[in-house]
Every structure is written in structure tokens, then in C-alpha cells.
Write a protein that holds these residues in place. Sequence first.
Motif, PDB file in Angstrom:
ATOM      1  N   TYR A  58       8.787  -1.398   4.897  1.00 53.08           N
ATOM      2  CA  TYR A  58       8.541  -0.048   4.399  1.00 53.08           C
ATOM      3  C   TYR A  58       9.578   0.340   3.355  1.00 53.08           C
ATOM      4  O   TYR A  58      10.701  -0.162   3.349  1.00 53.08           O
ATOM      5  N   LEU A  59       9.194   1.274   2.499  1.00 52.59           N
ATOM      6  CA  LEU A  59      10.136   1.923   1.604  1.00 52.59           C
ATOM      7  C   LEU A  59       9.810   3.408   1.609  1.00 52.59           C
ATOM      8  O   LEU A  59       8.790   3.827   1.062  1.00 52.59           O
ATOM      9  N   GLN A  60      10.657   4.177   2.264  1.00 59.32           N
ATOM     10  CA  GLN A  60      10.516   5.629   2.260  1.00 59.32           C
ATOM     11  C   GLN A  60      11.216   6.174   1.031  1.00 59.32           C
ATOM     12  O   GLN A  60      12.414   5.941   0.852  1.00 59.32           O
ATOM     13  N   MET A  61      10.486   6.886   0.199  1.00 56.93           N
ATOM     14  CA  MET A  61      11.031   7.398  -1.050  1.00 56.93           C
ATOM     15  C   MET A  61      10.979   8.917  -1.026  1.00 56.93           C
ATOM     16  O   MET A  61       9.891   9.506  -0.963  1.00 56.93           O
ATOM     17  N   ASN A  62      12.146   9.536  -1.045  1.00 49.44           N
ATOM     18  CA  ASN A  62      12.259  10.994  -1.050  1.00 49.44           C
ATOM     19  C   ASN A  62      12.881  11.470  -2.345  1.00 49.44           C
ATOM     20  O   ASN A  62      13.482  10.684  -3.089  1.00 49.44           O
ATOM     21  N   SER A  63      12.760  12.747  -2.605  1.00 49.81           N
ATOM     22  CA  SER A  63      13.337  13.350  -3.815  1.00 49.81           C
ATOM     23  C   SER A  63      12.992  12.539  -5.057  1.00 49.81           C
ATOM     24  O   SER A  63      13.859  12.209  -5.866  1.00 49.81           O
ATOM     25  N   SER A  86       0.857  -1.188   0.000  1.00 53.06           N
ATOM     26  CA  SER A  86       0.000   0.000   0.000  1.00 53.06           C
ATOM     27  C   SER A  86       0.888   1.231   0.000  1.00 53.06           C
ATOM     28  O   SER A  86       2.098   1.121   0.227  1.00 53.06           O
ATOM     29  N   GLY A  87       0.282   2.375  -0.281  1.00 51.63           N
ATOM     30  CA  GLY A  87       1.016   3.631  -0.197  1.00 51.63           C
ATOM     31  C   GLY A  87       1.422   4.231  -1.515  1.00 51.63           C
ATOM     32  O   GLY A  87       2.003   5.321  -1.543  1.00 51.63           O
ATOM     33  N   GLY A  88       1.154   3.547  -2.614  1.00 51.65           N
ATOM     34  CA  GLY A  88       1.484   4.133  -3.902  1.00 51.65           C
ATOM     35  C   GLY A  88       0.587   5.309  -4.232  1.00 51.65           C
ATOM     36  O   GLY A  88      -0.379   5.588  -3.513  1.00 51.65           O
ATOM     37  N   GLY A  89       0.913   5.997  -5.306  1.00 48.72           N
ATOM     38  CA  GLY A  89       0.096   7.139  -5.714  1.00 48.72           C
ATOM     39  C   GLY A  89       0.831   8.012  -6.692  1.00 48.72           C
ATOM     40  O   GLY A  89       1.850   7.605  -7.262  1.00 48.72           O
ATOM     41  N   SER A  90       0.317   9.203  -6.882  1.00 52.79           N
ATOM     42  CA  SER A  90       0.910  10.162  -7.801  1.00 52.79           C
ATOM     43  C   SER A  90       1.503  11.315  -7.013  1.00 52.79           C
ATOM     44  O   SER A  90       0.883  11.808  -6.067  1.00 52.79           O
ATOM     45  N   LEU A 130       5.919   3.561   0.958  1.00 50.82           N
ATOM     46  CA  LEU A 130       5.236   2.315   0.657  1.00 50.82           C
ATOM     47  C   LEU A 130       5.295   1.404   1.873  1.00 50.82           C
ATOM     48  O   LEU A 130       6.295   1.371   2.595  1.00 50.82           O
ATOM     49  N   SER A 131       4.226   0.652   2.073  1.00 44.95           N
ATOM     50  CA  SER A 131       4.168  -0.334   3.138  1.00 44.95           C
ATOM     51  C   SER A 131       3.868  -1.694   2.541  1.00 44.95           C
ATOM     52  O   SER A 131       3.195  -1.802   1.514  1.00 44.95           O
ATOM     53  N   CYS A 132       4.341  -2.732   3.199  1.00 48.36           N
ATOM     54  CA  CYS A 132       4.087  -4.099   2.762  1.00 48.36           C
ATOM     55  C   CYS A 132       3.789  -4.923   4.007  1.00 48.36           C
ATOM     56  O   CYS A 132       4.684  -5.179   4.815  1.00 48.36           O
ATOM     57  N   ALA A 133       2.536  -5.293   4.148  1.00 49.49           N
ATOM     58  CA  ALA A 133       2.119  -6.093   5.300  1.00 49.49           C
ATOM     59  C   ALA A 133       2.310  -7.564   4.982  1.00 49.49           C
ATOM     60  O   ALA A 133       1.780  -8.064   3.983  1.00 49.49           O
ATOM     61  N   ALA A 134       3.052  -8.259   5.825  1.00 54.52           N
ATOM     62  CA  ALA A 134       3.352  -9.672   5.606  1.00 54.52           C
ATOM     63  C   ALA A 134       2.610 -10.531   6.616  1.00 54.52           C
ATOM     64  O   ALA A 134       2.464 -10.164   7.780  1.00 54.52           O
ATOM     65  N   SER A 135       2.163 -11.687   6.168  1.00 56.49           N
ATOM     66  CA  SER A 135       1.507 -12.645   7.055  1.00 56.49           C
ATOM     67  C   SER A 135       1.867 -14.050   6.600  1.00 56.49           C
ATOM     68  O   SER A 135       2.315 -14.250   5.472  1.00 56.49           O
TER      69      SER A 135
END
Length: 120
Positions: free
Chosen positions: A78-83, A7-11, A20-25
Motif C-alpha cells: 500500500y501507499l497512503q498519500m495524504n496532503s 489500483s487506487g489511482g485517480g483525481s 494505492l494498492s499493489c496486489a502481488a502474486s
Amino acid sequence: LVQLVESGGGSVQAGGSLRLSCAASGDTFSHSYMGWFRQPGKEREGVAAIDSDGTTTYAESVKGRFTISTDNAKHTLYLQMNSLKPEDTAVYYCAAARVGWVLVPRYNYWGQGTQVTVSS
């Protein structure tokens, strides 16, 4: 089996940020090597990976801009994406594996993907 849900994608405009987040189970204990990949076209490329001991690896194109991390208590990657740049536009996938494939897309389990679009 491991289930992964991103989750967390977008424009976003160039220079902006997304997380971005990725929930694992499931069998997350046995699949403790995790990574983020992206697919702008036909090829899937490694973006960032994290080993079971917390060692991180990044593609040259994202070093200094992206940060991979985990919250083990929440079983979330998580993936924190800056710049962000227009060339970061792609479908982003999280993945889990039993062994450390790092940025090689040979992981055992994959999420469904989330679109990231960066406009100039």
C-alpha cells in the motif's frame, strides 16, 4: 516470476488523500523488497520502499505525507498519500526485487502503473 497489479489511482484536489494498492502474486517470497515509484515525465523516481524486515525509506519530497505498508497475508503493498500536492501528479508504479534497491529504480518486476492527478 512476480505479477504486480496496482489500483487506487485517480483525481483529487490538493490537500486530499488517496491510497494505492499493489496486489502481488507469484514468487513473492523471494522478492520481498518492494517499492513505489512515480514518473511525472521521462524520469522514474523513487517515492517509498520497504525492506523484508519492515524498514521503510521515503523520498524527501513525500516524508511526513506518504506511508508505505504491506499486508503480508494478502500479499499486498500500500501507499497512503495524504496532503497531496499538484507536484505529486504522476503515474505511480509498484515494484518488487530480490535485493534492497530502496529508491533506485533497478527492481526486477514492475506493475502497469496507475495515474494520480492532483489539481490545485
